[in-house]
Design a protein around this motif. Sequence first.
Motif, PDB file in Angstrom:
ATOM      1  N   HIS A 131       0.781  -1.234   0.000  1.00  0.00           N
ATOM      2  CA  HIS A 131       0.000   0.000   0.000  1.00  0.00           C
ATOM      3  C   HIS A 131       0.820   1.295   0.000  1.00  0.00           C
ATOM      4  CE1 HIS A 131      -3.699  -2.267   0.687  1.00  0.00           C
ATOM      5  NE2 HIS A 131      -3.069  -2.932   1.644  1.00  0.00           N
ATOM      6  N   LEU A 132       2.052   1.263   0.463  1.00  0.00           N
ATOM      7  CA  LEU A 132       2.770   2.518   0.716  1.00  0.00           C
ATOM      8  C   LEU A 132       4.059   2.676  -0.080  1.00  0.00           C
ATOM      9  CD1 LEU A 132       2.505   2.527   4.637  1.00  0.00           C
ATOM     10  CD2 LEU A 132       0.846   3.412   2.980  1.00  0.00           C
ATOM     11  N   SER A 133       4.651   1.598  -0.540  1.00  0.00           N
ATOM     12  CA  SER A 133       6.031   1.645  -1.040  1.00  0.00           C
ATOM     13  C   SER A 133       6.226   2.601  -2.206  1.00  0.00           C
ATOM     14  CB  SER A 133       6.491   0.237  -1.444  1.00  0.00           C
ATOM     15  OG  SER A 133       5.636  -0.308  -2.438  1.00  0.00           O
ATOM     16  N   GLU A 134       5.222   2.762  -3.071  1.00  0.00           N
ATOM     17  CA  GLU A 134       5.414   3.608  -4.247  1.00  0.00           C
ATOM     18  C   GLU A 134       5.643   5.074  -3.893  1.00  0.00           C
ATOM     19  OE1 GLU A 134       1.562   4.714  -6.500  1.00  0.00           O
ATOM     20  OE2 GLU A 134       1.142   2.736  -5.643  1.00  0.00           O
ATOM     21  N   GLU A 135       5.317   5.481  -2.648  1.00  0.00           N
ATOM     22  CA  GLU A 135       5.542   6.867  -2.238  1.00  0.00           C
ATOM     23  C   GLU A 135       7.011   7.175  -1.950  1.00  0.00           C
ATOM     24  OE1 GLU A 135       1.311   8.006  -0.191  1.00  0.00           O
ATOM     25  OE2 GLU A 135       3.005   7.616   1.151  1.00  0.00           O
ATOM     26  N   TYR A 136       7.820   6.143  -1.805  1.00  0.00           N
ATOM     27  CA  TYR A 136       9.171   6.342  -1.289  1.00  0.00           C
ATOM     28  C   TYR A 136      10.235   6.224  -2.385  1.00  0.00           C
ATOM     29  CZ  TYR A 136       6.917   6.355   3.214  1.00  0.00           C
ATOM     30  OH  TYR A 136       6.104   6.689   4.281  1.00  0.00           O
ATOM     31  N   ARG A 137       9.908   6.746  -3.561  1.00  0.00           N
ATOM     32  CA  ARG A 137      10.874   6.741  -4.659  1.00  0.00           C
ATOM     33  C   ARG A 137      12.078   7.609  -4.302  1.00  0.00           C
ATOM     34  NH1 ARG A 137       5.915   7.732  -7.326  1.00  0.00           N
ATOM     35  NH2 ARG A 137       5.082   5.897  -8.411  1.00  0.00           N
ATOM     36  N   GLY A 138      13.252   7.121  -4.626  1.00  0.00           N
ATOM     37  CA  GLY A 138      14.477   7.869  -4.347  1.00  0.00           C
ATOM     38  C   GLY A 138      15.089   7.562  -3.003  1.00  0.00           C
ATOM     39  N   VAL A 139      14.352   6.859  -2.155  1.00  0.00           N
ATOM     40  CA  VAL A 139      14.893   6.452  -0.857  1.00  0.00           C
ATOM     41  C   VAL A 139      14.532   4.996  -0.598  1.00  0.00           C
ATOM     42  CG1 VAL A 139      14.758   8.775   0.132  1.00  0.00           C
ATOM     43  CG2 VAL A 139      12.846   7.186   0.460  1.00  0.00           C
ATOM     44  N   GLU A 140      15.277   4.390   0.286  1.00  0.00           N
ATOM     45  CA  GLU A 140      14.983   3.044   0.766  1.00  0.00           C
ATOM     46  C   GLU A 140      14.687   3.146   2.256  1.00  0.00           C
ATOM     47  OE1 GLU A 140      14.402  -1.077   0.382  1.00  0.00           O
ATOM     48  OE2 GLU A 140      14.831   0.395  -1.192  1.00  0.00           O
ATOM     49  N   PRO A 141      13.409   3.090   2.645  1.00  0.00           N
ATOM     50  CA  PRO A 141      13.099   3.205   4.071  1.00  0.00           C
ATOM     51  C   PRO A 141      13.692   2.045   4.869  1.00  0.00           C
ATOM     52  CG  PRO A 141      11.149   3.625   2.748  1.00  0.00           C
ATOM     53  CD  PRO A 141      12.194   3.062   1.826  1.00  0.00           C
ATOM     54  N   MET A 142      14.328   2.410   5.958  1.00  0.00           N
ATOM     55  CA  MET A 142      14.783   1.413   6.904  1.00  0.00           C
ATOM     56  C   MET A 142      13.623   1.014   7.822  1.00  0.00           C
ATOM     57  SD  MET A 142      17.993   0.957   6.082  1.00  0.00           S
ATOM     58  CE  MET A 142      17.333   1.096   4.402  1.00  0.00           C
ATOM     59  N   PHE A 143      12.938   2.029   8.360  1.00  0.00           N
ATOM     60  CA  PHE A 143      11.707   1.761   9.099  1.00  0.00           C
ATOM     61  C   PHE A 143      10.867   3.032   9.166  1.00  0.00           C
ATOM     62  CE2 PHE A 143      14.938   2.777  12.282  1.00  0.00           C
ATOM     63  CZ  PHE A 143      14.318   3.635  13.171  1.00  0.00           C
ATOM     64  N   LEU A 144       9.564   2.823   9.291  1.00  0.00           N
ATOM     65  CA  LEU A 144       8.591   3.887   9.505  1.00  0.00           C
ATOM     66  C   LEU A 144       8.051   3.746  10.922  1.00  0.00           C
ATOM     67  CD1 LEU A 144       6.470   3.520   6.220  1.00  0.00           C
ATOM     68  CD2 LEU A 144       8.545   4.880   6.551  1.00  0.00           C
ATOM     69  N   HIS A 145       7.644   4.872  11.515  1.00  0.00           N
ATOM     70  CA  HIS A 145       7.065   4.780  12.851  1.00  0.00           C
ATOM     71  C   HIS A 145       6.217   6.010  13.133  1.00  0.00           C
ATOM     72  CE1 HIS A 145       9.498   7.733  15.240  1.00  0.00           C
ATOM     73  NE2 HIS A 145      10.384   7.538  14.286  1.00  0.00           N
ATOM     74  N   VAL A 146       5.469   5.939  14.213  1.00  0.00           N
ATOM     75  CA  VAL A 146       4.694   7.076  14.714  1.00  0.00           C
ATOM     76  C   VAL A 146       5.170   7.394  16.125  1.00  0.00           C
ATOM     77  CG1 VAL A 146       2.657   6.498  13.336  1.00  0.00           C
ATOM     78  CG2 VAL A 146       2.856   5.613  15.676  1.00  0.00           C
TER      79      VAL A 146
END
Length: 348
Positions: A131-146
């Motif tokens: 659901h979310l990965s296409e938003e993160y072009r140009g970076v490789e997320p290590m982790f997301l959090h709130v």
Amino acid sequence: MIKKLGLAVLATAAMGLSTAPAFAQEHVFKLHHFLGAKAPAQTKMLEPWARAVEENSGGKVKIEIYPSMTLGGRPPELINQVRDGVVDLVWTVNGYTPGLFPRTEVVELPNVYKNDPVATNLALFDMYEEHLSEEYRGVEPMFLHVHAGQAIHTVDKEVRNPEDMAGLKLRIPTRTGAWVIEALGASPVSMPVPDLPQSLSKKVVDGAFIPWEIIPALKIQDQTDYQIEGHDKTRFGTTTFQVSMNQNRWNSLPEDVQKAFRDASNREWAAEVGRIWRAIDEHGIGVATEAGNTHVTLTEEETAAFQQALEPVVQRWVDDMSGKGVDGEALVQTARDLIEQNTEGAGN
């Protein structure tokens, strides 16, 4: 333009580093962020994560942490710094760059996020690929959090119901947070959190929507009288963050080094980050009450009045996403279902 610092300045700016020389490692990374070196976000989250990556790599990796924007620029520039390869890694607030991560905003929404950072981090982990990965072009997320969720901090006004918010000017870092404030009849003021203490002291804003954890780091207890949250730690939405690496740098790494990062950023780490932020949130409110501030916990009825007033924010987001060709209603349902499932699994 990002300010270029001399090598000597960069050397003294790095915080939380081990004494081992950088040349001993094959892969050295600069991690840039916007809070101070003593903020719990660094000492409790970023430093342990970095050390875990280094250990997993068998000594091949060194992560140097640069707090307080010591490599130049302002907090909203962090995502471009990492995308452009100016730095290797950043920890940043998604909402500092409105519009770049709209799908991820789903967990920020009031009545979607309520009071559980562990379950919400796990929901983000579970949602990411589909659901979310296409938003993160140009970076490789290590982790997301709130974080533990937006609570209300006011300079001198006790708030008990939505009507008490009318006319107030309140700081928020995200567009979803701005919609929360507007739905309550107040005026949102967007600014990076390091700017908040001066804005409170000069009454540029009457308060802020932030978690408790930032209170000690910015001495918010000295600028406010009231800290207000809902029944059973219910909050009024939350903020999403990312620790991300430049995509080209990531792609250049050998598989064993990538694995070192992935193993330190797994699903259990996502849950642990939620526990970390819950714990430092509890510490933050303790600092405020010890300073003489009033901690207001709304009744169930008062909390329900806020939730009712904020439900249109969810629909506003759904409508906005529909305009982008995204099924926002389905994303809301997915987020709610996963948060509920992970709440049961997390034992919270």
